[in-house]
Design a protein around this motif. Sequence first.
Motif, PDB file in Angstrom:
ATOM      1  N   ASN A 132      18.014 -60.557 -11.816  1.00 30.36           N
ATOM      2  CA  ASN A 132      19.215 -60.421 -10.993  1.00 30.36           C
ATOM      3  C   ASN A 132      20.231 -61.426 -11.475  1.00 30.36           C
ATOM      4  N   ASP A 320      17.830 -46.641  -7.584  1.00 29.52           N
ATOM      5  CA  ASP A 320      16.647 -46.301  -8.380  1.00 29.52           C
ATOM      6  C   ASP A 320      16.474 -44.786  -8.506  1.00 29.52           C
ATOM      7  N   GLN A 344       7.055 -55.451  -4.673  1.00 23.42           N
ATOM      8  CA  GLN A 344       7.910 -54.263  -4.625  1.00 23.42           C
ATOM      9  C   GLN A 344       7.116 -52.953  -4.594  1.00 23.42           C
TER      10      GLN A 344
HETATM   11  N1  ARG Z   1      16.106 -56.729 -10.375  1.00 26.92           N
HETATM   12  C1  ARG Z   1      14.881 -56.522  -9.681  1.00 26.92           C
HETATM   13  C2  ARG Z   1      14.290 -57.863  -9.275  1.00 26.92           C
HETATM   14  O1  ARG Z   1      14.571 -58.865  -9.901  1.00 26.92           O
HETATM   15  C3  ARG Z   1      13.866 -55.782 -10.506  1.00 26.92           C
HETATM   16  C4  ARG Z   1      14.293 -54.409 -10.945  1.00 26.92           C
HETATM   17  C5  ARG Z   1      13.151 -53.553 -11.286  1.00 26.92           C
HETATM   18  N2  ARG Z   1      13.545 -52.261 -11.722  1.00 26.92           N
HETATM   19  C6  ARG Z   1      13.960 -51.247 -10.924  1.00 26.92           C
HETATM   20  N3  ARG Z   1      14.329 -50.127 -11.478  1.00 26.92           N
HETATM   21  N4  ARG Z   1      13.968 -51.379  -9.616  1.00 26.92           N
HETATM   22  O2  ARG Z   1      13.537 -57.915  -8.333  1.00 26.92           O
END
Ligand code: ARG
Length: 572
Positions: A132, A320, A344
């Motif tokens: 991020n 997504d 997640q």
């Molecule tokens: N940016 C997210 C994080 O740092 C992970 C993204 C993973 N990929 C996706 N397509 N959701 O938690």
Amino acid sequence: MLDFKKQLSSLASAAAEEKFPGCGLDSDTVFEMLEYPPDTTMGDVALPCFKLSRTLRKAPPMIAKELCEAISGKGEGVVSSVTADGGYLNFKISHDYLVKNVLLAIEEKGDMYGSTGSGIGKTVVLDYSSPNISKPFHIGHLGTTVIGHSLKLLHQFEGFKCIGVNHLGDWGTQNGKQIVAFKRWGDREKVEREGIDALVELYVKFHAEAELDPSLNDEARAEFKKLEEHDPENIALWKWFIEVSFKEYEVTYNQLGISFDSYNGESFYTDKMQEQIDKLRDMDLLKLDDGASIVDLEEYGMPPCLILKRDGTTLYPTRDIAAAVYRKRTYDFDKCIYVTSNGQTLHFAQWFKVVEMMGYDWADKLVHVPYGTVSIGGEKLATRTGNVILLKDLFRQAIDKVTELMDEKNPDLPDKDAVAEAVGVGAVVFHYLYNNRTRDINFILENALSFEGSTGPYAQYTYARTCSILEKAGELDFGEVVITAEEEADVLKTLNRFPEKVLDAINEYEPSIITRYIIDLCTAFNRFYHNCPIISAEDEAVRNTRLRLTAATRTVLGRALSLICMKAPSKI
Ligand code: ARG
């Protein structure tokens, strides 16, 4: 062992037909039943006969005995002995087979040995690393980055066309928070000077202040909304945050030798969501819940999947879903893999389900690969509280320790800095990828850096050892091969398992299978090295054979290391 196991399977299946006509034990069934005995003095591969006793109406030891009778004398050039022991039928692999199918195969295929080409003509999209923006690259990213990249390398090796996507977290309320923090307390010059560290400081400050004054959160939402509406000031700030962040991430990616085929992050999908939202609405899948739009998943035992917030802004799952549709259309993938922390898991299960409900017949091609958490000294890490260990700091520490050691032990080593980086970074990666990915791990740098035990430095050192032996020996002579010691056969048996390990690692999305295999190979090679003179062997044919075993080990070890994102210097 794949091919060896296949040959055994047809032998055993034919024997079963001979002894128990009409039993219908086909070779595929036998193949699935084969095991590796823990103690190889019994055999290299075993067929447990317990499950057969129901269909064949006989006690397992009797079955083993009868099959053994039927097989003995057969399988010349493949099996050197077959014995019945209790309910097991044990096979030993012949030296002939090892020479032809392993040593000569490695010499012929070089570092493509181990690839069965099962991925040729198929496409895989891998979504990994994906930090991020404006947040540091911390130890929590180690997992997604190295597991993801290793899975990409493994698939590529197996012949798949691979697209590595860095799905940057560049769109969401966190960007609103960052904008609020910068507008309120930021200093442009400081950010220019200190880079991402200054952005992180602002982010931490935002959370501390928002504890006292929760209205800051509303302000952040409002700033994000402005960003979504293309407010020029916010867009400019946001672009700049990405730039500053990327300068930082690049350092780590370079150290790991990683680059991506696409950097389309969350923001890329802003104009691609409406189509999916409309489709959801048309299919009557959207429900209003307290002003927000959701897909009800109660039937599937999951909380609802959030598609739109009350203020109409989109969410992580919305993006997504749009991204998956885009990727299917653009790459026509056979598999789309997402590597993230196990925190997640629900998110992926939810939106995978929504994609299925939307009637996309490729929903079952979406794969979530979760991994456990990393702590250091038992402490959990989080950006919000500022309790983070940056990956670059961890790498730096590791490289510094290795440099110290080298200055002491091998001060004249050519290319010392590059070697220290390869060993330091490699030690961290290896230590991490040694664990089953779903396990939580407590990272201890001292253990990772040890030259003994199951570590990266030990593996790289073994590789360098094969290089130095071969360098001293000069030209190889590809004459007659003679296997005179068990240690030599063991090296070949271990090399023989490589293709199967590659497939297992791909099928289980588990790079640790390769990491552990590397240790097995190093152990077998070092035992051979310590017990059998190589360069100084008196007999010419023995010497040549041993050198060729060393070269084969170097080839496979080098390939295996590269598959888990490790460099393999020829001198350490
Ligand atoms: N940016 C997210 C994080 O740092 C992970 C993204 C993973 N990929 C996706 N397509 N959701 O938690």
